[in-house]
Design a protein around this motif. Structure first.
Motif, PDB file in Angstrom:
ATOM      1  N   GLY A 184     133.680   5.296  95.513  1.00  0.00           N
ATOM      2  CA  GLY A 184     132.667   4.286  95.809  1.00  0.00           C
ATOM      3  C   GLY A 184     132.607   3.210  94.757  1.00  0.00           C
ATOM      4  N   LEU A 185     131.389   2.687  94.537  1.00  0.00           N
ATOM      5  CA  LEU A 185     131.196   1.562  93.631  1.00  0.00           C
ATOM      6  C   LEU A 185     130.129   1.872  92.582  1.00  0.00           C
ATOM      7  CD1 LEU A 185     131.172  -1.497  96.081  1.00  0.00           C
ATOM      8  CD2 LEU A 185     132.997  -0.869  94.478  1.00  0.00           C
ATOM      9  N   ASN A 186     130.348   1.327  91.401  1.00  0.00           N
ATOM     10  CA  ASN A 186     129.361   1.379  90.324  1.00  0.00           C
ATOM     11  C   ASN A 186     128.894  -0.043  90.000  1.00  0.00           C
ATOM     12  OD1 ASN A 186     129.330   0.829  87.087  1.00  0.00           O
ATOM     13  ND2 ASN A 186     128.149   2.636  87.643  1.00  0.00           N
ATOM     14  N   TYR A 187     127.592  -0.184  89.808  1.00  0.00           N
ATOM     15  CA  TYR A 187     127.040  -1.443  89.310  1.00  0.00           C
ATOM     16  C   TYR A 187     126.369  -1.145  87.976  1.00  0.00           C
ATOM     17  CZ  TYR A 187     123.788  -5.234  88.472  1.00  0.00           C
ATOM     18  OH  TYR A 187     123.082  -6.257  87.876  1.00  0.00           O
ATOM     19  N   THR A 188     126.789  -1.830  86.939  1.00  0.00           N
ATOM     20  CA  THR A 188     126.194  -1.628  85.624  1.00  0.00           C
ATOM     21  C   THR A 188     125.511  -2.913  85.166  1.00  0.00           C
ATOM     22  OG1 THR A 188     127.782   0.065  84.962  1.00  0.00           O
ATOM     23  CG2 THR A 188     126.634  -1.089  83.193  1.00  0.00           C
ATOM     24  N   ARG A 189     124.268  -2.769  84.710  1.00  0.00           N
ATOM     25  CA  ARG A 189     123.491  -3.880  84.166  1.00  0.00           C
ATOM     26  C   ARG A 189     123.282  -3.642  82.674  1.00  0.00           C
ATOM     27  NH1 ARG A 189     121.847  -9.175  84.179  1.00  0.00           N
ATOM     28  NH2 ARG A 189     119.838  -9.355  83.136  1.00  0.00           N
ATOM     29  N   PHE A 190     123.819  -4.536  81.835  1.00  0.00           N
ATOM     30  CA  PHE A 190     123.612  -4.461  80.399  1.00  0.00           C
ATOM     31  C   PHE A 190     122.337  -5.217  80.019  1.00  0.00           C
ATOM     32  CE2 PHE A 190     128.222  -4.041  80.953  1.00  0.00           C
ATOM     33  CZ  PHE A 190     128.469  -2.901  80.203  1.00  0.00           C
ATOM     34  N   SER A 191     121.582  -4.663  79.093  1.00  0.00           N
ATOM     35  CA  SER A 191     120.352  -5.314  78.637  1.00  0.00           C
ATOM     36  C   SER A 191     120.131  -4.979  77.162  1.00  0.00           C
ATOM     37  CB  SER A 191     119.154  -4.838  79.469  1.00  0.00           C
ATOM     38  OG  SER A 191     118.953  -3.447  79.305  1.00  0.00           O
ATOM     39  N   SER A 192     119.148  -5.659  76.554  1.00  0.00           N
ATOM     40  CA  SER A 192     118.811  -5.429  75.139  1.00  0.00           C
ATOM     41  C   SER A 192     120.057  -5.426  74.264  1.00  0.00           C
ATOM     42  CB  SER A 192     118.049  -4.104  74.979  1.00  0.00           C
ATOM     43  OG  SER A 192     116.885  -4.092  75.753  1.00  0.00           O
ATOM     44  N   VAL A 193     120.943  -6.386  74.518  1.00  0.00           N
ATOM     45  CA  VAL A 193     122.187  -6.481  73.756  1.00  0.00           C
ATOM     46  C   VAL A 193     121.897  -7.104  72.390  1.00  0.00           C
ATOM     47  CG1 VAL A 193     124.515  -7.441  73.676  1.00  0.00           C
ATOM     48  CG2 VAL A 193     123.546  -6.691  75.864  1.00  0.00           C
ATOM     49  N   ASP A 194     122.240  -6.398  71.329  1.00  0.00           N
ATOM     50  CA  ASP A 194     122.031  -6.882  69.960  1.00  0.00           C
ATOM     51  C   ASP A 194     123.325  -6.645  69.189  1.00  0.00           C
ATOM     52  OD1 ASP A 194     121.164  -7.663  67.482  1.00  0.00           O
ATOM     53  OD2 ASP A 194     119.799  -5.964  67.185  1.00  0.00           O
ATOM     54  N   LEU A 195     124.183  -7.657  69.127  1.00  0.00           N
ATOM     55  CA  LEU A 195     125.482  -7.531  68.483  1.00  0.00           C
ATOM     56  C   LEU A 195     125.622  -8.558  67.362  1.00  0.00           C
ATOM     57  CD1 LEU A 195     127.795  -7.182  71.618  1.00  0.00           C
ATOM     58  CD2 LEU A 195     126.782  -5.363  70.232  1.00  0.00           C
ATOM     59  N   LEU A 196     126.014  -8.088  66.202  1.00  0.00           N
ATOM     60  CA  LEU A 196     126.251  -8.959  65.041  1.00  0.00           C
ATOM     61  C   LEU A 196     125.059  -9.873  64.774  1.00  0.00           C
ATOM     62  CD1 LEU A 196     129.978  -9.932  65.729  1.00  0.00           C
ATOM     63  CD2 LEU A 196     129.121  -8.312  64.006  1.00  0.00           C
ATOM     64  N   GLY A 197     123.879  -9.289  64.892  1.00  0.00           N
ATOM     65  CA  GLY A 197     122.663 -10.044  64.624  1.00  0.00           C
ATOM     66  C   GLY A 197     122.446 -11.211  65.552  1.00  0.00           C
ATOM     67  N   GLY A 198     122.993 -11.131  66.769  1.00  0.00           N
ATOM     68  CA  GLY A 198     122.838 -12.198  67.753  1.00  0.00           C
ATOM     69  C   GLY A 198     124.001 -13.155  67.800  1.00  0.00           C
ATOM     70  N   ALA A 199     125.000 -12.954  66.957  1.00  0.00           N
ATOM     71  CA  ALA A 199     126.158 -13.849  66.945  1.00  0.00           C
ATOM     72  C   ALA A 199     127.113 -13.577  68.108  1.00  0.00           C
ATOM     73  CB  ALA A 199     126.914 -13.708  65.622  1.00  0.00           C
ATOM     74  N   ALA A 200     126.973 -12.415  68.735  1.00  0.00           N
ATOM     75  CA  ALA A 200     127.826 -12.072  69.882  1.00  0.00           C
ATOM     76  C   ALA A 200     126.962 -11.549  71.019  1.00  0.00           C
ATOM     77  CB  ALA A 200     128.880 -11.039  69.480  1.00  0.00           C
ATOM     78  N   ASP A 201     127.501 -11.636  72.220  1.00  0.00           N
ATOM     79  CA  ASP A 201     126.754 -11.203  73.407  1.00  0.00           C
ATOM     80  C   ASP A 201     127.751 -10.628  74.412  1.00  0.00           C
ATOM     81  OD1 ASP A 201     124.731 -10.730  75.180  1.00  0.00           O
ATOM     82  OD2 ASP A 201     124.017 -12.808  75.264  1.00  0.00           O
ATOM     83  N   LEU A 202     127.221 -10.111  75.513  1.00  0.00           N
ATOM     84  CA  LEU A 202     128.037  -9.557  76.594  1.00  0.00           C
ATOM     85  C   LEU A 202     127.630 -10.174  77.917  1.00  0.00           C
ATOM     86  CD1 LEU A 202     127.909  -5.714  75.826  1.00  0.00           C
ATOM     87  CD2 LEU A 202     129.735  -7.310  75.203  1.00  0.00           C
ATOM     88  N   LYS A 203     128.583 -10.303  78.830  1.00  0.00           N
ATOM     89  CA  LYS A 203     128.246 -10.596  80.217  1.00  0.00           C
ATOM     90  C   LYS A 203     127.422  -9.434  80.738  1.00  0.00           C
ATOM     91  CE  LYS A 203     130.370 -11.498  84.731  1.00  0.00           C
ATOM     92  NZ  LYS A 203     131.654 -11.565  85.479  1.00  0.00           N
ATOM     93  N   ARG A 204     126.328  -9.711  81.407  1.00  0.00           N
ATOM     94  CA  ARG A 204     125.328  -8.672  81.680  1.00  0.00           C
ATOM     95  C   ARG A 204     125.612  -7.790  82.887  1.00  0.00           C
ATOM     96  NH1 ARG A 204     121.119  -9.159  77.980  1.00  0.00           N
ATOM     97  NH2 ARG A 204     122.008 -10.404  76.290  1.00  0.00           N
ATOM     98  N   ASN A 205     126.538  -8.157  83.774  1.00  0.00           N
ATOM     99  CA  ASN A 205     126.748  -7.396  84.997  1.00  0.00           C
ATOM    100  C   ASN A 205     128.203  -6.952  85.142  1.00  0.00           C
ATOM    101  OD1 ASN A 205     124.023  -7.860  86.204  1.00  0.00           O
ATOM    102  ND2 ASN A 205     124.698  -9.980  86.059  1.00  0.00           N
ATOM    103  N   SER A 206     128.399  -5.750  85.682  1.00  0.00           N
ATOM    104  CA  SER A 206     129.734  -5.229  85.949  1.00  0.00           C
ATOM    105  C   SER A 206     129.719  -4.477  87.272  1.00  0.00           C
ATOM    106  CB  SER A 206     130.178  -4.288  84.826  1.00  0.00           C
ATOM    107  OG  SER A 206     131.370  -3.597  85.178  1.00  0.00           O
ATOM    108  N   VAL A 207     130.727  -4.719  88.102  1.00  0.00           N
ATOM    109  CA  VAL A 207     130.913  -3.969  89.347  1.00  0.00           C
ATOM    110  C   VAL A 207     132.326  -3.410  89.338  1.00  0.00           C
ATOM    111  CG1 VAL A 207     130.993  -4.064  91.871  1.00  0.00           C
ATOM    112  CG2 VAL A 207     129.305  -5.434  90.626  1.00  0.00           C
TER     113      VAL A 207
END
Length: 200
Positions: free
Chosen positions: A121-144
């Protein structure tokens, strides 16, 4: 006399096993609670050698049977917090919520009432509360991505089952720095689950 007693005991055991090992009928709802260990593949193209810490998490799933062999399973949990590393150095944390929906084929039970199944089947992942390198990096928030599974249910009582399940789930996201993507991070975990299921 001993042979007769043994034969009677064997018949009683088989009869009780038959009562316990009932096939799942159309319209059956199976609700499971599992403890799941998440083991991430941790592959990235950023050059940072990114990884998440592995962890054990709670999960609940609902399986609805369209027929004795065909069913759909919805897997739910709560947002999970994990540490993010670059090599051996922790660079932050994130939370993710990864509901998964699979279509399953349940095989006719074998000796002892074991009920194996496979699913995709399918997985949907939602990333939140991302805190990387003190805010210098981020992630795309959705994955299918795709999800595959195999498992079995073993009857413990008339409507109670022991469940063992393994899933391969494909989860990836873009890593962003300075407003631009610097590569992808593939979590792609294997999830090993053990729990109990109740049939309604």
């Amino acid at each position: 006399m001993k042979k007769t007693t043994l034969a009677i005991a064997s018949l009683a055991l088989l009869a009780s096993g038959a009562a316990v090992a009932q096939d799942f009928a159309a319209g059956t709802l199976l609700v499971r609670a599992r403890a799941v260990h998440l083991d991430s593949a941790n592959k990235d193209s950023t050059g940072l050698n990114l990884s998440l810490d592995n962890k054990t998490l709670p999960e609940v799933d609902f399986t609805w049977f369209f027929s004795p062999n065909l069913a759909a399973e919805l897997v739910l949990t709560v947002p999970q917090k994990q540490r993010v590393y670059a090599g051996s150095t922790q660079i932050g944390t994130l939370k993710h919520l990864p509901p998964t929906l699979t279509l399953q084929y349940h095989f006719n039970h074998a000796s002892g009432g074991i009920k194996p199944y496979v699913g995709a089947g399918l997985n949907y992942t939602r990333f939140s509360s991302v805190d990387l390198l003190g805010g210098a990096a981020d992630l795309k928030r959705n994955s299918v991505g795709l999800a595959f599974q195999a498992g079995l249910d073993y009857p413990l009582a008339k409507n109670l089952y022991l469940n063992v399940d393994v899933k391969k789930v494909y989860i990836k996201t873009d890593v962003i720095a300075g407003g631009n993507s610097i590569g992808t991070f593939k979590v792609d975990p294997v999830l090993f689950g053990v729990g109990l299921g109740w049939r309604f």
